[in-house]
Enzyme design. Structure first.
Site, short mmCIF file in Angstrom:
data_model
loop_
_atom_site.label_atom_id
_atom_site.label_comp_id
_atom_site.label_asym_id
_atom_site.label_seq_id
_atom_site.Cartn_x
_atom_site.Cartn_y
_atom_site.Cartn_z
N PRO A 18 0.83 -1.21 0.00
CA PRO A 18 0.00 0.00 0.00
C PRO A 18 0.87 1.27 0.00
CG PRO A 18 -0.85 -1.56 1.59
CD PRO A 18 0.42 -2.14 1.09
N GLY A 19 2.04 1.20 0.62
CA GLY A 19 2.91 2.38 0.72
C GLY A 19 3.91 2.55 -0.40
N SER A 43 6.04 1.85 -7.35
CA SER A 43 7.25 2.15 -8.12
C SER A 43 8.46 2.13 -7.21
CB SER A 43 7.12 3.53 -8.78
OG SER A 43 6.07 3.51 -9.71
N ARG A 90 -20.55 -0.10 -41.38
CA ARG A 90 -21.34 1.07 -41.05
C ARG A 90 -21.36 2.05 -42.23
NH1 ARG A 90 -25.26 3.49 -37.91
NH2 ARG A 90 -24.83 5.71 -37.71
N GLU A 137 3.29 -3.62 -13.62
CA GLU A 137 4.60 -4.14 -14.02
C GLU A 137 5.52 -3.04 -14.52
OE1 GLU A 137 5.25 -8.12 -15.72
OE2 GLU A 137 3.16 -8.44 -15.14
#
Lengths: 397, 243
Positions: free
Chosen positions: A142-143, A146, A282, A377
């Site tokens: 949580p802290g 990166s 379309r 990642e």
């Protein structure tokens, strides 16, 4: 709609002509599987937040859950290029299945294959090659995401056991996993050099899971916190040497980001498939919208972004297979592919107009699935730092 | 036309014959073969699957995949090898000969090859209706002693027959669900042998007996007409002279 598209594509030899025959066959088999077994259920899996257990088992039987693992340990014994091709093709059918396959291959089996003892390989690899069990990788907290070196999860030795305590966050596959590679600090004073890697079975006393995150995309894969409270494991469960953890994590992520690049390519390709098909069907202003330059320019830019990222991905994979340095190239591939995925899926909704905004068409799911590829990642920002550092090193005075 | 066959060997071999997707050439002189990926058609896949299953049940000793056509057909032979066939035979027919290759020449090639290889059982995709034998449209195949028990799908329902070997069987959709080639099998397929054979080696003359005058696509499906009531429908049918 997409079925006919893929069939038509299979009539064009150009896409596959450059790859060796083995890789072409393997790519085709994954493409066939994704088209027939994944694409038809992807929307429902997404709605139900459901893990594709049956498909994962089938993919295990095909060897796709352990592409690089040698046959002696139960894997397919193929190279990383083959693995990237597999993940791309599967992700084209279902992005969630793609990440489930990628995490098992790159983030769980990868480090054990590289750093594990023979005993550890038998125990922690072989049962995870069949699709019956999947693994996960617990680095982020949580802290810190990166800032991986700031891991605060602790590992203290007590006699013949390691005792783990702390919380890991954003762990892909964890609600469906039978084991995890966990990174914890054995020596806080050594900072990132004090981090070690551990193998923990799941479920296990002292290990509990947080609530399943309610994500924007890749909803069929589970993501949650792993909470460790007095979690005891044998000393033999350390992976690699003490203090090697950060190194193991970084090397693992170098390879893992190619798996994510491949996933991003698959998502982007699916979004392009959807757009090109729509452009044919379309009509507006009296003709199919594919006749309008505005749409043509979009399709060209989309295809270019995908093809460029794909070649970067293949090249990085081939460098890795040749045991050459590939860190810069892998970062470039992941950055290019993830930005291609978000760009292409964004444009796909634009091409489809209102239809791109509703669940009747898969464009909105590709848009939601694509977004995470720029984050996990290694965020796009981290990739840029990796590339820049490598460039500066190359030009060192 | 791209033709693909499979030989199965108990002591002998089993065949599977396939036809690919075809498109008519713009100048109406034939069908497009350039750039068309020579992939196995679904009936061939089913035939290959059946052959491999019989081998897995140990009722068959060897499975040989055979294909007639240009260089590209080797890809489909490799696919059959990746699904579990033991070896392949590529009967090389290319260029003009390939364009004019018809059912008659193919049957001669396969017959000659079957004799040479002493094939016991030939499994083909059901598209090939030129082979005269009773095991066509098979939805179930079993080997009992030295006979083949085949359940056939016929117009009236299901017919079970016993045929002596050597025999020819054509595979229908409900015979099985073809497997996906596994990665380890794809790796193994690389090492399996594909022999190269020319029609002349088999004593077969592939020169064409037929001259193709014109090839046309089937007529475009016409839009239908919607009617409001049953009486309208009857009226329209009467108008069209169908009732």
């Amino acid at each position: 709609m997409t079925l006919r598209l893929w069939h038509r594509q299979s009539l064009m030899t150009t896409q596959l002509a450059e790859l060796p025959e083995l890789h072409q066959m393997m790519r085709q088999t994954c493409r066939d599987y994704a088209q027939k077994e994944l694409a038809p259920i992807a929307a429902q899996l997404d709605k139900d937040h459901k893990f594709p257990a049956k498909q994962v088992k089938e993919l295990g039987a095909m060897g796709v859950m352990a592409v690089e693992v040698p046959e002696s340990l139960g894997g397919a014994g193929m190279d990383y290029l083959a693995y990237c091709l597999a993940v791309e093709e599967l992700s084209r059918g279902c992005a969630s299945t793609g990440v489930i396959v990628s995490v098992n291959n790159s983030l769980y089996l990868g480090p054990i294959l590289k750093f594990g003892t023979e005993e550890q390989k038998k125990q922690w690899i072989t049962p995870f090659t069949t699709g019956e069990r999947v693994g996960c990788f617990a680095l982020s907290e949580p802290g810190n995401g990166s800032d991986a070196g700031a891991a605060s999860t602790l590992a203290q030795q007590e006699g013949d056991e390691w005792v783990l305590s702390g919380t890991k966050a954003w762990i892909t596959n964890c609600w469906d996993a039978s084991a995890t590679v966990v990174f914890a600090t054995t020596d806080k004073s050594l900072k990132h050099k004090g981090i070690s890697a551990f193998l923990v079975p799941m479920p296990h006393p002292g290990l509990s899971l947080g609530k399943k995150e309610d994500k924007l995309g890749i909803r069929a894969s589970s993501t949650a916190n792993i909470i460790l409270e007095d979690c005891r494991i044998p000393l033999g469960n350390m992976l690699g040497e003490r203090g090697m953890g950060f190194n193991i994590a970084m090397q693992t992520l170098d390879s893992g980001r190619l798996g994510i690049a491949a996933q991003a390519l698959g998502i982007a390709q699916a979004a392009l498939d959807c757009s090109a098909d729509y452009a044919h069907k379309r009509t507006a202003f009296g003709a199919p919208i594919g006749k309008l330059q505005a749409i043509q320019f979009k399709l060209a830019d989309m295809a270019l972004a995908i093809e460029s990222a794909r070649l970067l991905t293949w090249r990085a994979a081939m460098l890795r297979d040749a045991k050459k340095p590939f860190t810069k190239e892998a970062a470039m591939a992941k950055l290019a592919a993830s930005e291609a995925a978000t760009f292409v899926s964004h444009q796909a909704i634009q091409v489809l107009g209102g239809m791109g905004y509703v669940t009747d068409m898969p464009a909105e799911r590709h848009y939601r699935d694509a977004r995470i590829t720029e984050i996990y990642e290694g965020t796009s920002e981290i990739q840029r730092l990796v590339i820049a550092n490598n460039i500066l090193k190359e030009y060192q005075q | 036309m791209h033709l693909f066959s499979m030989f199965l060997k108990f002591q002998h071999h089993l065949y599977c014959l396939c036809l690919p997707q075809i498109r008519v050439k713009p100048d109406h002189t034939g069908v497009v073969t350039d750039g068309v990926k020579h992939s196995m058609n679904p009936f061939c896949e089913i035939a290959v699957e059946e052959a491999v299953k019989l081998k897995e049940k140990k009722l068959v000793k060897e499975v040989v995949a055979v294909s007639c056509g240009p260089q590209q057909v080797q890809e489909t032979i490799r696919t059959a090898l990746a699904m579990g066939a033991d070896r392949g035979i590529h009967v090389e027919v290319s260029g003009k000969d390939y364009e004019t290759l018809g059912p008659l020449q193919v049957s001669k090639i396969l017959a000659a090859l079957a004799k040479k290889e002493q094939a016991d059982l030939i499994i083909l995709g059901k598209q090939v209706a030129d082979f005269r034998d009773s095991g066509t449209f098979a939805s179930e195949v079993n080997i009992e002693a030295d006979k083949l028990k085949v359940v056939r799908e016929v117009d009236g329902g299901l017919e079970t027959i016993k045929i002596k070997l050597p025999a020819v069987v054509t595979a229908d959709l409900r015979l099985n669900t073809p497997r996906y080639a596994t990665l380890p099998n794809i790796m193994k397929a690389k090492k399996k042998k594909i022999a190269n054979v020319k029609p002349a080696d088999l004593g077969v003359d592939v020169s064409s007996r037929l001259e193709v005058l014109k090839v046309d696509e089937p007529p475009q499906r016409q839009a239908g007409v919607k009617v409001e009531t049953v009486n309208d429908l009857v009226g329209k049918l009467k108008e069209a002279g169908t009732i």
